[in-house]
Write a protein that holds these residues in place. Structure first.
Motif, short mmCIF file in Angstrom:
data_model
loop_
_atom_site.label_atom_id
_atom_site.label_comp_id
_atom_site.label_asym_id
_atom_site.label_seq_id
_atom_site.Cartn_x
_atom_site.Cartn_y
_atom_site.Cartn_z
N LEU A 18 -0.93 -5.67 -4.57
CA LEU A 18 -1.05 -4.42 -3.80
C LEU A 18 -2.45 -3.84 -3.94
O LEU A 18 -3.06 -3.41 -2.96
CB LEU A 18 0.01 -3.41 -4.27
CG LEU A 18 0.09 -2.11 -3.46
CD1 LEU A 18 0.52 -2.40 -2.03
CD2 LEU A 18 1.06 -1.12 -4.10
N GLU A 19 -2.98 -3.83 -5.18
CA GLU A 19 -4.33 -3.30 -5.40
C GLU A 19 -5.39 -4.16 -4.70
O GLU A 19 -6.38 -3.64 -4.18
CB GLU A 19 -4.64 -3.23 -6.90
CG GLU A 19 -3.86 -2.14 -7.62
CD GLU A 19 -3.89 -2.30 -9.14
OE1 GLU A 19 -3.61 -1.31 -9.82
OE2 GLU A 19 -4.18 -3.41 -9.65
N ALA A 42 -10.27 -2.42 -0.81
CA ALA A 42 -11.35 -2.28 0.17
C ALA A 42 -11.09 -1.14 1.16
O ALA A 42 -12.00 -0.34 1.42
CB ALA A 42 -11.59 -3.61 0.88
N PRO A 43 -9.87 -1.01 1.71
CA PRO A 43 -9.65 0.15 2.59
C PRO A 43 -9.96 1.48 1.89
O PRO A 43 -10.56 2.38 2.49
CB PRO A 43 -8.16 0.04 2.95
CG PRO A 43 -7.86 -1.41 2.84
CD PRO A 43 -8.73 -1.92 1.72
N ARG A 44 -9.58 1.58 0.61
CA ARG A 44 -9.82 2.84 -0.10
C ARG A 44 -11.30 3.05 -0.40
O ARG A 44 -11.84 4.12 -0.17
CB ARG A 44 -9.03 2.85 -1.42
CG ARG A 44 -7.52 3.04 -1.21
CD ARG A 44 -6.77 2.91 -2.52
NE ARG A 44 -7.35 3.77 -3.53
CZ ARG A 44 -7.40 3.47 -4.83
NH1 ARG A 44 -6.91 2.32 -5.26
NH2 ARG A 44 -7.95 4.29 -5.68
N LYS A 45 -11.95 2.03 -0.94
CA LYS A 45 -13.31 2.21 -1.43
C LYS A 45 -14.37 2.04 -0.35
O LYS A 45 -15.46 2.59 -0.45
CB LYS A 45 -13.60 1.23 -2.57
CG LYS A 45 -12.64 1.35 -3.75
CD LYS A 45 -12.79 2.67 -4.46
CE LYS A 45 -11.81 2.76 -5.62
NZ LYS A 45 -11.92 4.05 -6.33
N ASP A 92 -1.90 6.22 2.10
CA ASP A 92 -1.95 5.56 3.39
C ASP A 92 -2.26 4.07 3.22
O ASP A 92 -1.67 3.21 3.89
CB ASP A 92 -3.02 6.20 4.29
CG ASP A 92 -2.62 7.60 4.70
OD1 ASP A 92 -1.46 7.98 4.44
OD2 ASP A 92 -3.46 8.32 5.28
N ALA A 93 -3.22 3.77 2.33
CA ALA A 93 -3.61 2.38 2.12
C ALA A 93 -2.43 1.57 1.60
O ALA A 93 -2.20 0.43 2.03
CB ALA A 93 -4.78 2.30 1.13
N GLU A 94 -1.64 2.17 0.69
CA GLU A 94 -0.50 1.43 0.14
C GLU A 94 0.58 1.23 1.18
O GLU A 94 1.21 0.17 1.25
CB GLU A 94 0.05 2.16 -1.10
CG GLU A 94 -0.89 2.01 -2.29
CD GLU A 94 -0.34 2.57 -3.59
OE1 GLU A 94 0.71 3.26 -3.54
OE2 GLU A 94 -0.95 2.31 -4.63
N ALA A 95 0.79 2.25 2.02
CA ALA A 95 1.80 2.11 3.07
C ALA A 95 1.41 0.98 4.03
O ALA A 95 2.23 0.11 4.37
CB ALA A 95 1.96 3.43 3.83
N GLU A 96 0.13 0.96 4.41
CA GLU A 96 -0.32 -0.09 5.33
C GLU A 96 -0.28 -1.46 4.64
O GLU A 96 0.06 -2.47 5.27
CB GLU A 96 -1.74 0.20 5.81
CG GLU A 96 -1.78 1.27 6.89
CD GLU A 96 -3.21 1.60 7.30
OE1 GLU A 96 -4.04 0.68 7.36
OE2 GLU A 96 -3.49 2.79 7.54
N ALA A 97 -0.65 -1.47 3.37
CA ALA A 97 -0.65 -2.74 2.64
C ALA A 97 0.76 -3.32 2.57
O ALA A 97 0.95 -4.53 2.73
CB ALA A 97 -1.21 -2.54 1.23
N MET A 98 1.76 -2.46 2.33
CA MET A 98 3.13 -2.96 2.23
C MET A 98 3.58 -3.56 3.56
O MET A 98 4.27 -4.58 3.58
CB MET A 98 4.09 -1.85 1.78
CG MET A 98 4.01 -1.50 0.29
SD MET A 98 4.03 -2.93 -0.84
CE MET A 98 5.60 -3.69 -0.42
N VAL A 99 3.18 -2.92 4.67
CA VAL A 99 3.53 -3.48 5.99
C VAL A 99 2.93 -4.89 6.13
O VAL A 99 3.61 -5.84 6.55
CB VAL A 99 3.02 -2.55 7.12
CG1 VAL A 99 3.19 -3.23 8.48
CG2 VAL A 99 3.75 -1.22 7.07
#
Lengths: 248, 214
Positions: free
Chosen positions: A101-102, A107-110, A118-125
């Motif tokens: 997950l990390e 990259a989206p976060r940093k 939001d990044a985690e929600a998109e990552a899970m999708v």
């Protein structure tokens, strides 16, 4: 297809490794949503070509542009450009100290400044989409090669790239894991992602490519639709390459 | 040991000084050491050169010489600072060179491919170092850094030579009064061993917690 609305355009690209002339005046234009598969014998320069597109390999001369903008030489402008170009490597290259997950959210976060939530929600999708949602909290080394490569694809997709580069994405995989990665790539192609794929998987080229490029000795020797290329290769070099990879 | 217990208050106070010097200099040396390593692998040639010179200088000059220099030469140059902080700063910048060498060997364990992946995702150089390289390098060198920290504890004893009243200096004073060198210095040795043991165990514990699954 003119270069104004090309997604990726290379013109007169030359590259040397010491005395070895690995890319000889290569020109290539890839349209938006096009899937281009690059094949050729090892040492033909196909991986190098792929890596010049986000300047992981600097070039000696020529022009490369992505979505109409010239590729910057270095610095923040180059980093911004790279953020728009997804890349999947032969050896996955997941960050070993980060969970899956990390890996996908970093990259989206940093780089993009997306919030963690939001990044985690998109990552899970994305992880669900490539079929490894349940692996999100595990570390790369706990996954099989095929799962790691699918995670690497999700990581690249998380940046919402304009184009995806695949540098021999299945070459390091056990045979039974190749198809799970190729399936993800086929569905990505079907959704209209612009893709440049260096591979030895001729089946994938037939299934998903709009165009096949055959490289040898640093040059594009032949380019054609998959069916034309595989059924009636024009050059002697392509014929001998195809007979060596298909007749076994 | 009884002689040391007779002077328990003074000995504990001096042990406290030793521990304070170790803790502040230890944290300082790790911070400086990591920064030196980052400079050493940075894309800027001048920074790389300065970091290299830093490590070479402190590894090749005896700590005692540095302590004497800082305590007696700096006041001559107009820089007057209290004794104990001066010794702590010297210990920190000295051990930082050894921390930097340890962390650099950890940097070499980070696969080149992960750096390429970081660049391909749009991270700049500093982000790649901060997010990918340094965290993995540190995880790989917990034990070596633990060893540097143990050496640091032993090196705090050299501060006695420039007048800091830490454990070695204090037991030396006790010996001047009691004249029982074997019991007194063996006792001090046991205390140093106990500190080293705790650091070693702590390093092992940290290493198990942060180890990268491979």
């Amino acid at each position: 297809m003119n270069s104004v609305n090309a997604m990726v355009s290379l013109a007169g690209v030359n590259k040397h490794f010491g005395d070895l002339h690995v890319l000889k005046d290569v020109s290539l234009t890839v349209a938006p949503q096009e899937v281009v598969v690059i094949v050729g014998p090892s040492g033909s320069g196909k991986s190098t070509l792929c890596r010049t597109i986000n300047r992981l390999e600097p070039i000696d001369s020529g022009d490369i542009s992505i979505d109409g903008e010239a590729l910057p030489v270095e610095g923040a402008a180059l980093a911004r450009h790279r953020a728009d170009v997804g890349m999947v490597f032969q050896s996955f290259n997941l960050f070993a100290h980060k969970t899956i997950l990390e890996n996908v959210t970093l990259a989206p976060r940093k780089v993009r400044g997306v919030s963690r939530k939001d990044a985690e929600a998109e990552a899970m999708v994305l992880l669900e989409r490539v079929g490894i949602g349940e692996k999100a909290r595990q570390f790369p080394a706990e996954l099989s090669g095929g799962q790691q490569q699918r995670a690497a694809i999700a990581r690249a997709l998380a940046m919402k790239p304009k184009v995806m580069l695949f540098d021999e994405p299945t070459s390091a995989l056990d045979p039974e894991m190749v198809s799970e990665v190729l399936d993800v790539m086929v569905s990505l192609a079907a959704e209209g992602m612009t893709m440049i794929v260096v591979t030895h998987e001729m089946g994938f080229a037939r299934r998903a490519a709009d165009r096949v490029i055959f490289m040898d000795h640093g040059q594009i020797v032949e380019e054609n639709t998959p069916s034309a290329f595989f059924d009636a290769p024009q050059s002697e070099r392509a014929r001998s390459f195809l007979s060596s990879v298909l007749d076994h | 040991m009884n002689v040391l217990i007779d002077h328990l208050g003074d000995v504990l106070g001096a042990l406290g000084t030793t521990l304070v010097m170790f803790l502040i200099a230890g944290v300082g040396s790790i911070v400086i050491g990591v920064l030196v390593t980052v400079a050493r692998v940075s894309p800027i040639p001048l920074l790389r050169w300065v970091a290299f010179a830093y490590v070479q200088f402190f590894i090749n000059v005896p700590l005692l010489a540095l302590l004497v220099l800082a305590v007696f030469a700096l006041p001559d140059a107009g820089i007057i600072a209290p004794l104990e902080p001066t010794a702590i700063v010297v210990l920190a910048v000295y051990e930082a060179a050894y921390v930097a060498e340890a962390v650099r060997s950890g940097v070499n364990t980070v696969a080149v491919g992960q750096l390429e992946a970081a660049r391909a995702l749009g991270f700049n150089q500093l982000q790649s170092l901060r997010l990918i390289v340094v965290p993995q390098a540190l995880r790989a060198v917990v034990q070596p850094i633990g060893n540097v920290m143990i050496a640091l504890v032993m090196n705090t004893a050299l501060a006695a030579a420039v007048g800091v009243v830490e454990l070695t200096s204090e037991v030396n004073k006790v010996n001047l009064i009691e004249a029982q060198p074997i019991a007194i210095f063996a006792g001090a040795g046991v205390i140093y061993m106990a500190i080293a043991l705790v650091i070693g165990l702590a390093a092992g514990w940290v290493e198990r917690r942060v180890a990268i699954v491979r």
